[in-house]
Design an enzyme around this catalytic site. Sequence first.
Site, PDB file in Angstrom:
ATOM      1  N   GLN A 352       8.867   5.047 -14.911  1.00  0.00           N
ATOM      2  CA  GLN A 352       9.752   5.464 -13.994  1.00  0.00           C
ATOM      3  C   GLN A 352      11.015   5.801 -14.932  1.00  0.00           C
ATOM      4  OE1 GLN A 352       7.897   2.811 -13.281  1.00  0.00           O
ATOM      5  NE2 GLN A 352       7.826   2.596 -11.141  1.00  0.00           N
ATOM      6  N   GLN A 374       7.910  10.859 -14.617  1.00  0.00           N
ATOM      7  CA  GLN A 374       7.748  10.013 -13.230  1.00  0.00           C
ATOM      8  C   GLN A 374       9.202   9.737 -12.857  1.00  0.00           C
ATOM      9  OE1 GLN A 374       5.062   6.750 -13.733  1.00  0.00           O
ATOM     10  NE2 GLN A 374       5.815   5.953 -11.659  1.00  0.00           N
ATOM     11  N   ASP A 375       9.225   9.931 -11.350  1.00  0.00           N
ATOM     12  CA  ASP A 375      10.321   9.667 -10.738  1.00  0.00           C
ATOM     13  C   ASP A 375      11.742  10.553 -11.349  1.00  0.00           C
ATOM     14  OD1 ASP A 375       8.817   7.923  -9.495  1.00  0.00           O
ATOM     15  OD2 ASP A 375       9.950   6.184  -9.821  1.00  0.00           O
ATOM     16  N   ASP A 396       5.407  11.160  -8.493  1.00  0.00           N
ATOM     17  CA  ASP A 396       6.293  11.055  -7.313  1.00  0.00           C
ATOM     18  C   ASP A 396       7.868  11.629  -8.006  1.00  0.00           C
ATOM     19  OD1 ASP A 396       4.152   9.458  -6.187  1.00  0.00           O
ATOM     20  OD2 ASP A 396       5.053   7.543  -6.902  1.00  0.00           O
ATOM     21  N   ARG A 464       2.605  11.376  -1.540  1.00  0.00           N
ATOM     22  CA  ARG A 464       1.973  10.421  -0.948  1.00  0.00           C
ATOM     23  C   ARG A 464       3.124   9.545  -0.384  1.00  0.00           C
ATOM     24  NH1 ARG A 464       0.619   6.257  -6.146  1.00  0.00           N
ATOM     25  NH2 ARG A 464       2.358   6.583  -7.371  1.00  0.00           N
ATOM     26  N   TRP A 466       5.355   6.600   0.135  1.00  0.00           N
ATOM     27  CA  TRP A 466       5.935   5.347  -0.733  1.00  0.00           C
ATOM     28  C   TRP A 466       6.241   4.274   0.320  1.00  0.00           C
ATOM     29  CZ3 TRP A 466      11.418   5.381  -2.708  1.00  0.00           C
ATOM     30  CH2 TRP A 466      11.684   4.112  -3.195  1.00  0.00           C
TER      31      TRP A 466
END
Length: 559
Positions: A352, A374-375, A396, A464, A466
């Site tokens: 992240q 990521q993120d 994500d 997806r 969370w």
Amino acid sequence: MYDPRRSKLLLSTLLLPLILVLILLSSTTPLKKSPKTAEFPHLHIHQHLKTAHSACEGTLYPQLCVSTLLSLPDLSKKSVKEFVSETINRTIHEVRTSSAKCSRIRYKFKKLEQHEKVGLSDCLELLDSTVVELRRALSDLSPNKSASKHYHDLQTLLSGAMTNQYTCLDGFAYSKGKVRRAIQRSLVNISRHVSNSLAMLKKIPGINATEPEVFPEYGNVKQGFPTWVSSRDRKLLEASVNTTTFDLIVAKDGTGNFTTISEAVAAAPNSSDTRFVIYIKAGAYFENVEVERKKRLLMFIGDGIGKTIVKASRNVVDGWTTFRSATVAVVGNGFIAKGITFENAAGPSKHQAVALRSGSDLSAFYQCSFVAYQDTLYVHSLRQFYRDCDIYGTIDFVFGNAAVVFQNCNLYARKPNVNQRNIFTAQGREDPNQNTGISLQNCKIAAAADLIPVKSSFKTFLGRPWKEYSRTVIMHSYIDDAVDPAGWLEWNGTFALETLYYGEYMNRGPGSNTSARVTWPGYRVINSSVEASQFTVGAFILGQDWLNSSGIPYFLNLS
């Protein structure tokens, strides 16, 4: 992991006698009732119980709701509006208690891990934000205001206040657990109080809670923007840099007022009632920037995507929380940015690592790009709008629990690490009464240049869940063949598959075929324009009330 939302038990009959005794013992004011009630005090208590149970019907935590209301004097004389206000007041007290506890823990535990130190700092900031949001909600519930007219604002504020508690707890995901255990109970209790307030809100007279409410708070659109972007702000965004007047200029070569963005933000006025414009000249600015709550109505204007770049590399592997890893973090309400690249250069192996985090209500981003792995883009909370933006990432990479609409944006999945999968979205709605979600409208969902040659080696999904009530809708968008035919990915087994809301409406492109999509109870192919229209700028974020001032073009409805 324990999930407090699963507790939906009614008040236990074993506790009723104790509650009745406590009410009798705590009563210090003579009851001004009819002679019959005075002679039979149990009738008064019964009426209190009946009133409390009626007000708490439909809440997720009725036992907590009833016990809270029973502590109020003259309960049977109060309105639903007063019930909500009193619950919020009780919550503010508990937030302050939790904040004090977090402060004590920083000194009590001598050997805290880096993640825990940062996580406690996050919690203190988030708890402060919660108090501000709850106070704003109380203002909208004051006797001289119509709660029905402020209903969507109240939903937004309470949704944001609840999100803050879970964000605080999420900050300890990589710690050994002692700090999380010490604060979890109080934070969960706060979130439950807010959840109950959200549920009771629907019972206030004048509020039509039976009408479809998917994303009603986002609002109407005028000339391509939600109306909360004012006409002046829209002109600022549509104007060229050469014709714009700036309040401050940032330039690396020394030709401006400051050489760093953080210096300019610090020099901007606090609690401004007018737009304050900072021009950031072309160049790469290697710094972490924070726009605090007191910096209201701030605007960043750059020289364009890839020209004005704000870049840093904080990440969770190096001891930062996801919340604190952001290269640029914005909390001051009404923030607007145009023509800037926000980047986190930590790389795919650092997990992240956020490029931009926004918890700014009524914030808007126009012709910007967000680059990480990521993120990438943390749409944390409250109401947000993105137009003509590019977002790059892997896992994500658009996530959070704001009420957010993306129009005419490009989402590009990058090449991840070996054995990783790409997921475009991870929406974090925790409660069915929160008015939050991600809406992608007329966007492009595709593989980035580095993924195209190897896209058959990596699976890519639209999103997806969370959190348990995750909500994401994709409309009128182009989806390329990088997206797996199933479309969506589980988070963990069957978690949230029945409670999520994922919808697709009239999309195009080789990845838009829905014939092989997941068959989860919460997924649907939207066939109704009425249902789809609830996810537009007009119906979702009340855009007509605030985007008109930003100068960002937007369209109000489905087209």
